[in-house]
Design a protein around this motif. Structure first.
Motif, mmCIF file in Angstrom:
data_model
loop_
_atom_site.group_PDB
_atom_site.id
_atom_site.type_symbol
_atom_site.label_atom_id
_atom_site.label_comp_id
_atom_site.label_asym_id
_atom_site.label_seq_id
_atom_site.Cartn_x
_atom_site.Cartn_y
_atom_site.Cartn_z
ATOM 1 N N GLU A 61 -2.483 16.239 3.339
ATOM 2 C CA GLU A 61 -3.041 15.314 2.289
ATOM 3 C C GLU A 61 -4.152 14.221 2.778
ATOM 4 O OE1 GLU A 61 0.226 15.679 -1.375
ATOM 5 O OE2 GLU A 61 0.292 14.162 -0.026
ATOM 6 N N ALA A 62 -3.557 13.527 3.802
ATOM 7 C CA ALA A 62 -4.250 12.518 4.258
ATOM 8 C C ALA A 62 -5.558 13.076 4.783
ATOM 9 C CB ALA A 62 -3.520 11.729 5.325
ATOM 10 N N ALA A 63 -5.506 14.169 5.604
ATOM 11 C CA ALA A 63 -6.782 14.853 6.162
ATOM 12 C C ALA A 63 -7.810 15.136 4.933
ATOM 13 C CB ALA A 63 -6.457 15.933 6.988
ATOM 14 N N PHE A 64 -7.226 15.696 3.915
ATOM 15 C CA PHE A 64 -8.264 16.100 2.696
ATOM 16 C C PHE A 64 -8.734 14.776 2.097
ATOM 17 C CE2 PHE A 64 -8.477 15.953 -2.003
ATOM 18 C CZ PHE A 64 -9.474 16.945 -2.018
ATOM 19 N N TYR A 65 -7.988 13.732 1.875
ATOM 20 C CA TYR A 65 -8.570 12.506 1.530
ATOM 21 C C TYR A 65 -9.648 11.762 2.067
ATOM 22 C CZ TYR A 65 -5.552 13.299 -2.742
ATOM 23 O OH TYR A 65 -4.902 13.872 -3.716
ATOM 24 N N ALA A 66 -9.269 11.796 3.389
ATOM 25 C CA ALA A 66 -10.345 11.246 4.304
ATOM 26 C C ALA A 66 -11.524 12.224 4.168
ATOM 27 C CB ALA A 66 -9.983 11.678 5.805
ATOM 28 N N ILE A 85 -5.665 6.923 -3.618
ATOM 29 C CA ILE A 85 -4.763 7.851 -3.150
ATOM 30 C C ILE A 85 -4.827 8.027 -1.887
ATOM 31 C CG2 ILE A 85 -4.399 10.283 -3.286
ATOM 32 C CD1 ILE A 85 -5.242 10.319 -6.265
ATOM 33 N N SER A 86 -5.899 8.089 -1.177
ATOM 34 C CA SER A 86 -6.068 8.146 0.349
ATOM 35 C C SER A 86 -5.207 7.152 1.058
ATOM 36 C CB SER A 86 -7.577 8.051 0.711
ATOM 37 O OG SER A 86 -7.708 8.365 2.093
ATOM 38 N N ALA A 87 -5.226 6.103 0.692
ATOM 39 C CA ALA A 87 -4.599 4.940 1.160
ATOM 40 C C ALA A 87 -2.925 5.393 1.260
ATOM 41 C CB ALA A 87 -4.867 3.672 0.755
ATOM 42 N N HIS A 88 -2.518 5.551 0.142
ATOM 43 C CA HIS A 88 -1.141 6.181 -0.098
ATOM 44 C C HIS A 88 -0.845 7.158 0.860
ATOM 45 C CE1 HIS A 88 -1.488 4.716 -4.601
ATOM 46 N NE2 HIS A 88 -1.282 3.573 -3.755
ATOM 47 N N GLU A 89 -1.471 8.074 0.841
ATOM 48 C CA GLU A 89 -1.177 9.253 1.902
ATOM 49 C C GLU A 89 -1.280 8.746 3.436
ATOM 50 O OE1 GLU A 89 0.057 11.277 0.048
ATOM 51 O OE2 GLU A 89 -1.378 11.946 -1.708
ATOM 52 N N ALA A 90 -1.962 7.977 3.629
ATOM 53 C CA ALA A 90 -2.007 7.622 5.081
ATOM 54 C C ALA A 90 -0.744 6.580 5.116
ATOM 55 C CB ALA A 90 -3.232 6.529 5.312
ATOM 56 N N ALA A 91 -0.442 6.021 4.294
ATOM 57 C CA ALA A 91 0.971 5.170 4.232
ATOM 58 C C ALA A 91 2.190 5.885 4.523
ATOM 59 C CB ALA A 91 1.035 4.043 3.224
ATOM 60 N N HIS A 92 2.150 7.100 3.539
ATOM 61 C CA HIS A 92 3.320 7.906 3.785
ATOM 62 C C HIS A 92 3.164 8.682 5.033
ATOM 63 C CE1 HIS A 92 2.910 8.651 -0.807
ATOM 64 N NE2 HIS A 92 3.448 7.371 -0.587
ATOM 65 N N VAL A 93 2.186 8.829 5.839
ATOM 66 C CA VAL A 93 2.020 9.618 7.169
ATOM 67 C C VAL A 93 2.712 8.509 8.102
ATOM 68 C CG1 VAL A 93 0.517 10.204 8.980
ATOM 69 C CG2 VAL A 93 0.087 11.122 6.494
ATOM 70 N N LYS A 94 2.274 7.203 8.008
ATOM 71 C CA LYS A 94 2.759 6.444 8.927
ATOM 72 C C LYS A 94 4.258 5.997 8.745
ATOM 73 C CE LYS A 94 1.892 1.422 10.168
ATOM 74 N NZ LYS A 94 1.037 0.183 9.652
ATOM 75 N N GLN A 95 4.697 6.039 7.592
ATOM 76 C CA GLN A 95 6.192 5.900 7.397
ATOM 77 C C GLN A 95 7.057 6.830 7.951
ATOM 78 O OE1 GLN A 95 7.845 2.875 5.927
ATOM 79 N NE2 GLN A 95 9.464 3.845 6.769
ATOM 80 N N GLY B 199 2.013 0.639 -5.121
ATOM 81 C CA GLY B 199 1.432 0.992 -4.004
ATOM 82 C C GLY B 199 1.901 2.364 -3.585
ATOM 83 N N ALA B 200 1.898 2.453 -2.121
ATOM 84 C CA ALA B 200 2.410 3.972 -1.613
ATOM 85 C C ALA B 200 3.832 4.159 -1.925
ATOM 86 C CB ALA B 200 2.041 3.919 -0.240
ATOM 87 N N PHE B 201 4.588 3.394 -2.208
ATOM 88 C CA PHE B 201 6.100 3.630 -2.258
ATOM 89 C C PHE B 201 6.490 2.933 -3.641
ATOM 90 C CE2 PHE B 201 4.962 3.663 2.222
ATOM 91 C CZ PHE B 201 5.519 4.721 2.696
ATOM 92 N N ALA B 202 7.019 3.813 -4.550
ATOM 93 C CA ALA B 202 7.396 3.259 -5.906
ATOM 94 C C ALA B 202 8.722 2.482 -5.786
ATOM 95 C CB ALA B 202 7.474 4.384 -6.899
ATOM 96 N N ARG B 203 8.839 1.315 -6.483
ATOM 97 C CA ARG B 203 10.122 0.527 -6.465
ATOM 98 C C ARG B 203 11.079 0.960 -7.688
ATOM 99 N NH1 ARG B 203 6.755 -3.588 -4.316
ATOM 100 N NH2 ARG B 203 6.376 -4.596 -6.428
ATOM 101 N N PRO B 204 12.245 0.923 -7.250
ATOM 102 C CA PRO B 204 13.225 1.544 -8.403
ATOM 103 C C PRO B 204 13.480 0.060 -9.076
ATOM 104 C CG PRO B 204 14.220 1.205 -6.326
ATOM 105 C CD PRO B 204 12.797 1.096 -5.894
#
Lengths: 203, 220
Positions: A61-66, A85-95, B199-204
């Motif tokens: 996903e992150a690669a796509f949005y980039a 959305i792109s920022a969210h996916e990057a954050a998911h990858v990092k996390q 943001g990237a992580f929804a809060r409950p």
């Protein structure tokens, strides 16, 4: 899984075989060809495998949005959404990467992605929706298989954001944002089929 | 994911041939029935307590364990379904907002029917329907309330996921949770707000917080 996956080293099929192994962990034994399973079983299973699988999806996903955010001619509303959305996916990858590191688990190999030509807004939105719907179904399908409540919480938090993406993108594309009252949960093989066109090879 | 075969947990449950599910199928509509698999709980997680969402508020009202959690969700879905019904009937919505309110209302009502069936299947009694107290005198008031309700709804489901014992109830909650998230994102962006306010992580939200936040919308 086709025979090619069992014979070639770094092809797309081989990479996906690794993913398939993980999805086998997601949806129970029997979904993965025996030879593939024998070859790759050392990867481990359980929550780590599920987290690794989620990381693979997020990387795609992150690669796509980039790429998507750089497409010319997007309307301001679409560009703004893609950037968020792109920022969210990057954050998911990092996390997810950090979580695997904290577990002492090795992250799966990063996929080499390949997306169709993103010619115009409709193409971008269409592909984005496909990826987000895959994410929603994948997380909804995987979350009940997690052993750890902490990871369940994390998957719930992430899938809500994936679903928000899906809804917002559908609305932007003039589609029904919530096409059903109950979202589907995808099995491993379903996720695999969905992402296969976008993965060129493993590392 | 264009046309993947529908193999959601709900569908799997719907096709389950067990006699108890057949019995439940006879009781109600398709969606309601599909959750009957909740009966076949597999694997406990957190101990069944008399608290929902982290504190004791409202537990007596909704019941204990998974049935209590489902009842709590039902209570919220009643409120959402009534909101959309009243919002559409108010005549104050036009255009896309009206279209969304109609469609989302149908989906919330689907959730209501399913959750009512699930509470009964789990041996509980469906929660008393709250008396709604919405101010629907202008489009902006309606949209603001819609935004609040959907955001609260999504966060409320998220807050219960790790408290659900049955994997099948969990799968069902997840399948509703992400639909609430879709609704929330659409109305949020319509009002010029982010797709995901957290943001990237929804809060409950805990049930205590949810109860406080919906209080203005409940009469009495």
């Amino acid at each position: 899984m086709d025979a090619q996956a069992e014979t070639r080293g770094t092809t797309r099929a081989a990479f996906l075989a690794r993913v398939a192994l993980v999805t086998g962990a997601l949806c129970g034994a029997g979904a993965v060809a025996p030879l593939v399973e024998r070859t790759l079983a050392a990867t481990g299973g359980g929550d780590e495998a599920i987290l690794g699988f989620a990381l693979t999806l997020e990387r795609i996903e992150a690669a796509f949005y980039a790429k998507a955010v750089a497409v010319r001619g997007l309307s301001p509303a679409v560009k703004k959404a893609l950037q968020e959305i792109s920022a969210h996916e990057a954050a998911h990858v990092k996390q997810l990467t950090q979580t695997l590191q904290q577990l002492g688990a090795s992250a799966p190999p990063a996929p080499k992605t390949s997306f169709p030509a993103l010619a115009g807004e409709a193409a971008v939105l269409g592909l984005a929706i496909t990826l987000e719907e895959t994410g929603v179904g994948a997380y909804n399908g995987a979350a009940p298989r997690l052993q750890s409540d902490d990871y369940l919480d994390a998957f719930g938090s992430i899938v809500q954001v994936e679903a928000r993406h899906a809804g917002a993108l559908r609305e932007l594309a003039g589609r029904n944002p919530a096409p059903a009252a109950f979202d589907r949960a995808f099995t491993g093989p379903q996720v695999l089929r969905a992402v296969r066109p976008f993965v060129r090879s493993g590392p | 994911m264009p046309e993947a075969p529908n193999t959601s947990a709900l569908e799997e449950l719907r096709s389950d041939p067990s006699s108890r599910k057949r019995f439940l199928r006879a009781l109600g509509g398709g969606a309601a029935v599909s959750l009957a698999g909740a009966l076949a709980a597999c694997g406990g997680k957190k101990p069944a307590g008399n608290q929902i969402g982290g504190a004791g508020v409202a537990s007596a009202q909704f019941g204990q364990g998974d049935a209590g959690i489902v009842n709590y969700a039902l209570y919220l879905e009643y409120l959402e379904a009534d909101f959309y019904r009243l919002a559409v009937a108010s005549g104050n919505l036009r255009g896309r907002a009206l279209g969304l309110a109609k469609r989302f209302g149908v989906e919330e009502q689907d959730h209501v029917v399913t959750l009512e069936g699930t509470v009964k299947a789990l041996g509980g009694t469906p929660a008393a329907r709250p008396k709604p107290a919405f101010t629907l005198s202008s489009p902006s008031l309606i949209l603001t309330t819609m935004n609040q309700l959907e955001s609260i709804g999504a966060a409320a489901y998220l807050g219960q996921l790790d408290r659900i014992k049955s994997k099948q109830v969990l799968a069902a909650a997840l399948s509703i949770h992400s639909v609430e998230a879709r609704h929330s994102a659409v109305i949020s962006t319509m009002l010029g707000q982010p797709i995901s306010p957290d943001g990237a992580f929804a809060r409950p939200l805990t049930s205590v917080d949810v109860t406080a936040q919906i209080r203005p919308f409940v009469a009495g």
